[in-house]
Write a protein that holds these residues in place. Structure first.
Motif: not given
Length: 250
Positions: A196-217
């Protein structure tokens, strides 16, 4: 490294007076080859000292020179110059803190984590609540994590967020360290703050995907992972095009 054999060189006709020398270095790093061995790039910082002996030292200019070194990946020279800037800066000033913070970043680029940690701690000793403190805390957290001190890393990532709630990199670091400790929900919240604060790159998205996977999403995680891959492919294509353009300009 062996010494090259002696060679005879033709004197040639030289260049016209209008000729301007070509140099890959920024103009701030220009040296006199009659006084300096051009192979020894460390002399630039020494010359800066010599030029300023007896005069008032322009610390901001020293920092700019060091940043130029960073831009051309000469991290050892950058660290040396940042250290000189810190020495010449007024004691416990913002300029001194900036110099120590940047010196830590130069050591981090060299993966000299203990040196980087020491520099960041020195910057924070000067002021732990200034405009440079959040950066120092964030960088310190990363250096601690790289050196195997993950618990301390999270502590300093938390401090960085407390100092500056608008600092996207601090939120991402916090999210990364939380995810490493298995706290996926809190990690996802931090990573989304960074985005939301503007940091959007492949590394950030990779970690978001990993967190979502850990949560079963899993479905959303797959979508985010695909977006991260597309960003990487686009970056690679842009790099290829830049190289091709440079070759065509030669």
């Amino acid at each position: 490294m062996t010494d090259p054999e002696d060679h005879d060189f033709s004197e040639g006709d030289g260049f016209d007076e209008s000729y301007e020398e070509f140099d890959l270095d920024p103009p701030e790093l220009d040296v006199n080859p009659d006084k300096v061995d051009p192979v020894d790039s460390r002399v630039v910082a020494d010359l800066l000292d010599d030029q300023n002996v007896g005069d008032e030292v322009d610390v901001e200019e020293l920092i700019d020179v060091a940043l130029n070194y960073m831009n051309i990946n000469r991290y050892e020279q950058a660290a040396d110059t940042f250290e000189r800037a810190a020495q010449f800066a007024p004691d416990d000033s913002k300029l001194e803190q900036e110099a120590w913070t940047n010196k830590g970043a130069a050591h981090a680029e060299l993966e000299e984590w203990d040196a980087a940690i020491g520099d960041y701690r020195e910057a924070l000793r000067i002021d732990d609540d200034s405009e440079h403190a959040a950066t120092a805390e964030t960088n310190l957290a990363y250096a601690l994590w790289e050196s195997g001190r993950s618990e301390q890393a999270l502590e300093h990532a938390e401090k960085a967020v407390e100092i500056d709630e608008r600092f996207a990199e601090a939120w991402f670091n916090r999210g990364f360290f939380l995810l490493e400790r298995g706290l996926a929900e809190d990690a996802l919240n931090s990573i989304e703050n960074a985005i939301r604060l503007g940091l959007r790159n492949s590394q950030v998205l990779d970690e978001k995907a990993r967190a979502l996977e850990e949560l079963g999403e899993y479905d959303e995680a797959e979508e985010i992972a695909e977006e991260a891959e597309q960003m990487r492919e686009q970056a690679e294509q842009e790099l290829i095009e830049q190289r091709q353009q440079k070759e065509q300009e030669r």
